[in-house]
Design an enzyme around this catalytic site. Structure first.
Site, mmCIF file in Angstrom:
data_model
loop_
_atom_site.group_PDB
_atom_site.id
_atom_site.type_symbol
_atom_site.label_atom_id
_atom_site.label_comp_id
_atom_site.label_asym_id
_atom_site.label_seq_id
_atom_site.Cartn_x
_atom_site.Cartn_y
_atom_site.Cartn_z
ATOM 1 N N ARG A 82 0.836 -1.209 0.000
ATOM 2 C CA ARG A 82 0.000 0.000 0.000
ATOM 3 C C ARG A 82 0.866 1.252 0.000
ATOM 4 O O ARG A 82 0.549 2.250 -0.668
ATOM 5 C CB ARG A 82 -0.951 -0.025 1.202
ATOM 6 C CG ARG A 82 -2.051 1.011 1.091
ATOM 7 C CD ARG A 82 -3.128 0.796 2.144
ATOM 8 N NE ARG A 82 -2.584 0.902 3.492
ATOM 9 C CZ ARG A 82 -3.272 0.617 4.589
ATOM 10 N NH1 ARG A 82 -4.517 0.192 4.507
ATOM 11 N NH2 ARG A 82 -2.725 0.748 5.781
ATOM 12 N N LYS A 184 -2.693 6.419 1.363
ATOM 13 C CA LYS A 184 -2.470 6.921 2.718
ATOM 14 C C LYS A 184 -1.514 8.108 2.636
ATOM 15 O O LYS A 184 -0.301 7.981 2.845
ATOM 16 C CB LYS A 184 -1.917 5.796 3.596
ATOM 17 C CG LYS A 184 -2.427 5.853 5.013
ATOM 18 C CD LYS A 184 -2.273 4.521 5.692
ATOM 19 C CE LYS A 184 -2.318 4.654 7.201
ATOM 20 N NZ LYS A 184 -3.515 5.281 7.729
HETATM 21 N N1 PLP Z 1 -9.207 4.254 6.519
HETATM 22 C C1 PLP Z 1 -8.390 5.255 6.847
HETATM 23 C C2 PLP Z 1 -8.709 6.609 6.345
HETATM 24 C C3 PLP Z 1 -7.269 5.004 7.643
HETATM 25 O O1 PLP Z 1 -6.438 5.990 7.988
HETATM 26 C C4 PLP Z 1 -7.015 3.699 8.112
HETATM 27 C C5 PLP Z 1 -5.840 3.414 8.913
HETATM 28 O O2 PLP Z 1 -4.853 2.953 8.460
HETATM 29 C C6 PLP Z 1 -7.902 2.682 7.742
HETATM 30 C C7 PLP Z 1 -8.987 2.999 6.948
HETATM 31 C C8 PLP Z 1 -7.679 1.291 8.189
HETATM 32 O O3 PLP Z 1 -6.671 0.665 7.449
HETATM 33 P P1 PLP Z 1 -5.827 -0.499 8.072
HETATM 34 O O4 PLP Z 1 -6.793 -1.558 8.479
HETATM 35 O O5 PLP Z 1 -4.960 -0.959 6.951
HETATM 36 O O6 PLP Z 1 -5.072 0.054 9.201
HETATM 37 C C1 COI Z 2 -4.022 3.384 11.450
HETATM 38 O O1 COI Z 2 -4.995 2.759 11.828
HETATM 39 O O2 COI Z 2 -2.890 2.897 11.375
HETATM 40 C C2 COI Z 2 -4.148 4.763 11.033
HETATM 41 O O3 COI Z 2 -3.289 5.233 10.354
HETATM 42 C C3 COI Z 2 -5.242 5.541 11.496
HETATM 43 C C4 COI Z 2 -4.693 6.816 11.998
HETATM 44 C C5 COI Z 2 -5.521 7.903 11.548
HETATM 45 C C6 COI Z 2 -4.314 6.767 13.419
#
Ligand code: PLP
Ligand code: COI
Length: 343
Positions: A82, A184
């Site tokens: 990602r 991200k």
């Molecule tokens: N959506 C957003 C906007 C996020 O910042 C995050 C955090 O990483 C997620 C979803 C969840 O993604 P993940 O499960 O890969 O941490």
């Molecule tokens: C995460 O879950 O790792 C994120 O980046 C969310 C963040 C906004 C704390």
């Protein structure tokens, strides 16, 4: 290895400086070897690309102590992939996957004393990121970058642990169609700050963003994807090109299907149908699964049958199974768990 004297059970989600971080610099078209450093500070030119035009992308993952005392990370290969997609979208040079995985291993091993013990309720949050470092004044990508990984021990993202949240439908948009919602990038979070401060000031825990084009479909929150449970126990999650492809959400879909025998659906979710669901949760690395009890749409409330006291029963099963895999007391699918070599 002796653990630091930290009150693990009472940690919130905040930054605590740990001993070592990994730093690699990109110059003349190539990443250097990189190394660990004890220095938590960065000295940058006043005109650095990251400071002027927000050229930065990041990741978030966690290290866990398993029941049998190993330190592991959860699907870090997906974070590497990602980060690569995020970097390409912002014209940042890709940090190679194998080097990424090695950097994570090294930083976690070097901060093993900060990895919260099994059963403490806390984890070690790992934050890899890349940013433009050289001076850029015309709008263009930087030529020089830094890749950096630090760690910080954390507790629950939302105060109150796993008490159901109350969220509001936001009047602000998070991501444009064909924009950067699927990566991200720091810029997605900068533009969510006013919305989250507004939501908090009004007494809500988070925002539900709808799709910017039609304002009829559920997207995500500022830091997590949604999952919904239907009254007949189907797990539904919104499909959209402008939400972050959450690793937690993708994993939960597998967990629901293969461990719990539930039907799963990734599809467009219209806001109009949200009141028909039995349970709702936010999922992400930081959020894990945080149950949503109530959604406020400009004064109109949707209250889920699961209520404001506890997680709903299906959300609970998903939570227990996912964290069981992460903490090593349930067998993980092939390749999901990476053990950190700690000397
Ligand atoms: N959506 C957003 C906007 C996020 O910042 C995050 C955090 O990483 C997620 C979803 C969840 O993604 P993940 O499960 O890969 O941490
Ligand atoms: C995460 O879950 O790792 C994120 O980046 C969310 C963040 C906004 C704390």
């Amino acid at each position: 290895m002796e653990k630091k004297n930290i009150d693990w059970a009472n940690l919130g989600f905040s930054y605590m400086q740990t001993d070592q971080r990994f730093v690699s610099n990109y110059r003349d078209g190539a990443w250097d070897e990189g190394s660990l450093t004890a220095d938590p500070n960065i000295v940058l030119n006043e005109c650095a690309g990251v400071l002027q035009y927000a050229q930065t992308v990041f990741e978030g993952l966690k290290a866990y102590t398993t029941e049998d005392g190993r330190i592991v990370t959860f699907r870090p290969d997906l974070n590497a992939e990602r980060l690569e997609n995020s970097a390409r979208r912002l014209e940042i040079p890709v940090y190679p996957k194998e080097k990424f995985l090695d950097a994570i291993d090294r930083v976690v091993a070097a901060n093993a004393a900060y990895v919260p013990p099994y059963g403490s309720g806390a984890t070690l949050y790992i934050r890899p990121y890349i940013f433009g470092t050289n001076a850029v004044i015309g709008v263009k990508p930087a030529d020089e970058y830094q890749f950096r990984v630090f760690t910080t021990p954390v507790g629950p993202y939302f105060k109150g642990g796993i008490k159901p949240l109350t969220i509001k439908v936001s009047d602000f948009d998070r991501a444009a169609p064909h924009g950067t919602g699927h990566i991200k990038a720091g810029l997605n979070y900068a533009m969510s700050l006013h919305a989250i401060v507004t939501a908090h000031a009004e007494g809500f825990d988070e925002n539900m963003y709808l799709d910017a084009a039609t304002r009829t479909k559920v997207e995500e929150t500022g830091g997590a994807n949604f999952i919904f449970i239907t009254k007949d126990n189907k797990v539904v999650t919104p499909k959209s090109n402008s939400i972050l492809p959450s690793i937690t959400r993708r994993s939960l879909m597998t967990v629901a299907k293969d461990y719990l025998g539930l039907e799963v659906e990734e599809r467009e979710v219209y806001f109009d149908e949200v009141g028909d669901f039995a349970e709702c949760g936010l999922c992400g690395t930081a959020a894990v699964i945080s149950p949503v009890g109530k959604i406020n749409d400009h004064g109109k409330e949707i209250v889920f049958p699961s209520g404001m006291e506890d997680m709903g029963p299906v959300t609970r099963k998903l939570y227990d199974t996912l964290t069981g895999i992460q903490m090593g007391h349930l067998e993980a699918p092939e390749g999901w768990i990476r053990e950190i070599p700690v000397k």
